[in-house]
Write an enzyme that holds these catalytic residues in place. Structure first.
Site, PDB file in Angstrom:
ATOM      1  N   LEU A  56       0.862  -1.177   0.000  1.00  0.00           N
ATOM      2  CA  LEU A  56       0.000   0.000   0.000  1.00  0.00           C
ATOM      3  C   LEU A  56       0.897   1.224   0.000  1.00  0.00           C
ATOM      4  O   LEU A  56       1.994   1.204   0.584  1.00  0.00           O
ATOM      5  CB  LEU A  56      -0.881   0.053   1.259  1.00  0.00           C
ATOM      6  CG  LEU A  56      -2.140  -0.810   1.351  1.00  0.00           C
ATOM      7  CD1 LEU A  56      -2.876  -0.478   2.638  1.00  0.00           C
ATOM      8  CD2 LEU A  56      -3.044  -0.618   0.157  1.00  0.00           C
ATOM      9  N   ASP A  57       0.444   2.310  -0.619  1.00  0.00           N
ATOM     10  CA  ASP A  57       1.182   3.566  -0.537  1.00  0.00           C
ATOM     11  C   ASP A  57       1.312   3.994   0.920  1.00  0.00           C
ATOM     12  O   ASP A  57       0.448   3.694   1.752  1.00  0.00           O
ATOM     13  CB  ASP A  57       0.458   4.671  -1.319  1.00  0.00           C
ATOM     14  CG  ASP A  57       0.435   4.413  -2.811  1.00  0.00           C
ATOM     15  OD1 ASP A  57       1.277   3.639  -3.287  1.00  0.00           O
ATOM     16  OD2 ASP A  57      -0.437   4.987  -3.489  1.00  0.00           O
ATOM     17  N   ARG A  58       2.363   4.729   1.208  1.00  0.00           N
ATOM     18  CA  ARG A  58       2.623   5.157   2.583  1.00  0.00           C
ATOM     19  C   ARG A  58       1.445   5.916   3.193  1.00  0.00           C
ATOM     20  O   ARG A  58       1.091   5.711   4.359  1.00  0.00           O
ATOM     21  CB  ARG A  58       3.886   6.032   2.605  1.00  0.00           C
ATOM     22  CG  ARG A  58       4.257   6.556   3.978  1.00  0.00           C
ATOM     23  CD  ARG A  58       5.527   7.374   3.898  1.00  0.00           C
ATOM     24  NE  ARG A  58       5.895   7.917   5.195  1.00  0.00           N
ATOM     25  CZ  ARG A  58       6.957   8.691   5.414  1.00  0.00           C
ATOM     26  NH1 ARG A  58       7.763   9.000   4.401  1.00  0.00           N
ATOM     27  NH2 ARG A  58       7.219   9.140   6.619  1.00  0.00           N
ATOM     28  N   THR A  71      -1.714   5.801   2.295  1.00  0.00           N
ATOM     29  CA  THR A  71      -2.977   5.058   2.244  1.00  0.00           C
ATOM     30  C   THR A  71      -3.077   4.176   3.476  1.00  0.00           C
ATOM     31  O   THR A  71      -2.117   3.493   3.839  1.00  0.00           O
ATOM     32  CB  THR A  71      -3.047   4.183   0.979  1.00  0.00           C
ATOM     33  OG1 THR A  71      -2.902   5.011  -0.175  1.00  0.00           O
ATOM     34  CG2 THR A  71      -4.362   3.432   0.901  1.00  0.00           C
ATOM     35  N   ARG A 116      -5.651   6.445  -7.510  1.00  0.00           N
ATOM     36  CA  ARG A 116      -5.376   7.882  -7.436  1.00  0.00           C
ATOM     37  C   ARG A 116      -5.363   8.518  -8.826  1.00  0.00           C
ATOM     38  O   ARG A 116      -5.936   9.596  -9.047  1.00  0.00           O
ATOM     39  CB  ARG A 116      -4.043   8.115  -6.717  1.00  0.00           C
ATOM     40  CG  ARG A 116      -4.070   7.628  -5.280  1.00  0.00           C
ATOM     41  CD  ARG A 116      -2.690   7.513  -4.664  1.00  0.00           C
ATOM     42  NE  ARG A 116      -2.079   8.826  -4.426  1.00  0.00           N
ATOM     43  CZ  ARG A 116      -0.940   8.989  -3.773  1.00  0.00           C
ATOM     44  NH1 ARG A 116      -0.278   7.926  -3.305  1.00  0.00           N
ATOM     45  NH2 ARG A 116      -0.445  10.196  -3.587  1.00  0.00           N
TER      46      ARG A 116
END
Length: 337
Positions: free
Chosen positions: A164-166, A168, A266
């Site tokens: 996961l993105d940081r 998110t 996104r």
């Protein structure tokens, strides 16, 4: 006449000694490693890369090519598959000395342990907080996986199944066995695991906009930052959308990625004209400033639920993660507007 004289060494000559490793490097001796059930089925080259962290790939493939790596005393090819009980000979190699890792403090370890929403012998499911990366690197001393390993020193195997993105928040799967890792990653590749995200997007999302299948291309900006854009040369990408709630100036949507591209939700939201609130990479400056002025301080993207077949048992399972306080607070303020 037979001479009994021995050949004398020149006083200026020296006997050849093994060269010492360069500063910051160390040379290990020959190791024999027994393949266990969890490692069985892995390719020899991938097994070696895991065993010889810090050694360049070119060196690993060279010792394989020269026959210095043996399995059950026989030469092997890089793509050979290992079996449980195999004896792998790993020759001496020069490795970079590992710097002492930064150990996550007890407080962050407790936070991550409290974020575990499910655990069995095969896997963990963690509700990752926003602002914590899934792994260290790029200037970060540690991430979710390093914190879990520090909190569970007895664990023999802990590996991320996906990322996961940081910024998110939400559900992340962590395998506790290599067999579970292989199973879950294959399920992801076959698109049999369903992931659903909740996102607060700018503007009034149309009910009729239920899918975006624009190709996505990763690129690097002049400052070295990596971004993603819709581009015909990119990889095929598909996200399904559904409206959940409407607020003045914003819409809460469910986004279900069918493919798993970097920043997919996104960028797909942005290309539809409805960037995710708080997105400092893809939201325009005016909209971002307005969102922050209204009290929004985080990226409003949350990995809400997972639907999957469990490794080992084959049972169907569904996991759901609640929003954090910051996400809840934004929605509460939106509802009062």
């Amino acid at each position: 006449m037979r001479s009994n004289s021995r050949r004398r060494q020149s006083p200026h000559s020296t006997s050849r000694q093994p060269s010492a490793p360069a500063s910051g490097q160390e040379r290990s001796g020959v190791r024999w490693v027994t393949v266990d059930d969890d490692t069985a089925g892995q390719r020899v080259d991938n097994f070696l890369l895991a065993q010889l962290r810090g050694v360049p790939k070119s060196v690993v493939y060279r010792i394989l090519r020269k026959g210095e790596v043996r399995v059950n005393k026989g030469r092997v090819k890089p793509d050979s598959r290992l079996k449980a009980g195999d004896q792998v000979r790993i020759p001496p190699v020069t490795q970079k000395k590992k710097e002492a890792p930064v150990v996550p403090g007890s407080r962050v370890q407790a936070v991550m342990e409290n974020a575990v929403v499910f655990e069995n012998e095969q896997m963990l499911v963690v509700n990752k907080p926003s602002g914590i990366a899934v792994h260290g690197g790029s200037g970060l001393d540690f991430g979710l996986i390093e914190v879990l390993r520090a909190a569970r020193p007895e664990a023999r195997f802990l590996e991320l199944v996906h990322r996961l993105d940081r910024d998110t928040s939400g559900l992340v799967m962590v395998a506790k066995k290599r067999s579970a890792l292989r199973f879950l990653q294959d399920e992801l590749r076959q698109k049999r695991i369903r992931k659903h995200y909740h996102a607060l997007v700018a503007g009034d999302w149309p009910d009729t906009l239920e899918r975006i299948d624009e190709p996505l291309l990763r690129y690097e900006m002049s400052n070295g930052e990596r971004r993603v854009r819709v581009d015909a040369e990119g990889k095929a990408s598909l996200t399904l959308f559904r409206v959940l709630a409407r607020y003045p100036g914003y819409t809460l949507v469910q986004a279900s990625p069918v493919t798993g591209r970097t920043h997919q939700i996104r960028v797909h939201s942005t290309c539809a004209g409805h960037p995710i609130a708080g997105d400092d990479k893809y939201m325009d400056d005016v909209s971002l400033k307005a969102f922050r002025a209204a009290g929004g301080q985080r990226l409003m993207l949350h990995a809400r639920s997972l639907e999957l077949t469990m490794p080992g048992s084959g049972e169907a399972a569904r996991f759901e993660a609640p929003y954090d306080d910051a996400f809840d607070a934004v929605l509460a303020r939106m509802a009062r507007r």
